[in-house]
Design an enzyme around this catalytic site. Structure first.
Site: not given
Length: 290
Positions: A43, A46, A101, A103, A133, A224, A254
């Site tokens: 969050k 990404t 991607k 995390h 988020s 966004f 966002g």
């Protein structure tokens, strides 16, 4: 009632139950020299960075970015849920150049990324907006455990007991090594403040030289509002057994400072204390409002 799988621990890190089943393939993943890797704590922008990079490597051609949903174009390395191909499977089948991607905290990144000296873009976001988020994301992303009340989630967040572990360890771990490796460390708040400036940094970092009109196009295509309305970017095509978007949209607000409308005075004080304690040993700092 949907059966939400519990968190599991892999290599000392809490991870989503289904993701744990594919952990060996993640650790053994073979990076390629021209791979571009986006890393964030969850969050933290990404998908935003994924869309920017996908447009950038295709020279701003937005027809190319309609070739598939963002999670197919920029696969999530750790992703693994029943009845869908895993992130490692999708990535192994992709031709180069891949945008990936992840995390993962720095110490758990597969060694091949370091060996191949891949370019890594790390995007960090302030802890309060991340928390809010992430809570809403937990509510709608059914592959996560039940988040419980906001107070319960806050406590688990501070204790590092949610998927991908401690926020502070994550942002500090990548900050610490940013000069030792090929890493561009960016901030979500800076991207909100001046998207074109940050997009230009990304372009230079990956060695592209795009004309001003293409940069402007990338900027406009990754606002966004535009991304929220783009079915190839807003996760509206993901199966409902993975994410229930009727609970909360994938792309919610966002913005910077949403926490001010969400946190009670007591919750905010708890987070202030956490931030002060955790950031005592680093020169890394965050902005909490624009």
């Amino acid at each position: 009632m949907v059966n939400r799988p519990p968190i599991k621990i892999v290599s000392g890190m809490p991870i989503l139950g289904p993701f744990a089943e594919n952990w060996e393939n993640v650790q053994d993943f073979e990076a390629r020299e021209d791979d571009l890797l986006i890393v964030t704590y969850p969050k933290s922008g990404t998908t935003w960075m994924s869309e920017i990079l996908d447009l950038m490597i295709h020279n701003g051609d937005d027809m190319k970015t309609q070739r598939g949903a963002i999670f197919q174009r920029v696969p999530f390395l750790e992703y693994a849920v029943p009845d869908m191909p895993s992130g490692t499977e999708i990535l192994n089948a992709l031709e180069s150049q891949r945008v990936i991607k992840s995390h993962l905290p720095a110490h758990l990144l597969p060694g091949s990324f370091w060996e191949k000296q891949c370019k890594i873009i790390y995007l960090a976001r302030n802890v309060k907006d991340v928390l809010v988020s992430y809570y809403h994301f937990y509510r709608m992303a059914i592959v996560h455990p039940e988040p419980g009340t906001f107070d319960e989630f806050l406590q688990n967040f501070i204790d590092g007991k949610i998927a991908f572990g401690s926020w502070s360890d994550h942002v500090k771990g990548w900050w610490k090594i940013r000069h030792q490796k090929d890493i561009l460390y960016l901030f979500y708040e800076d991207m909100l403040e001046d998207p074109k400036r940050e997009i230009l940094k990304v372009m230079k970092f990956i060695g592209k030289d795009l004309p001003e009109e293409v940069l402007e196009k990338i900027h406009q295509r990754t606002t966004f509002k535009t991304m929220k309305e783009n079915h190839m970017a807003n996760y509206s095509t993901i199966p409902s057994h993975v994410m229930d978007l009727s609970v909360s949209p994938f792309m919610r607000k966002g913005i910077c400072g949403d926490w001010k409308d969400q946190l009670t005075v007591a919750q905010n004080e708890i987070l202030d204390e956490y931030y002060k304690r955790e950031m005592r040993d680093t020169d890394l700092t965050f902005r909490f409002e624009n």
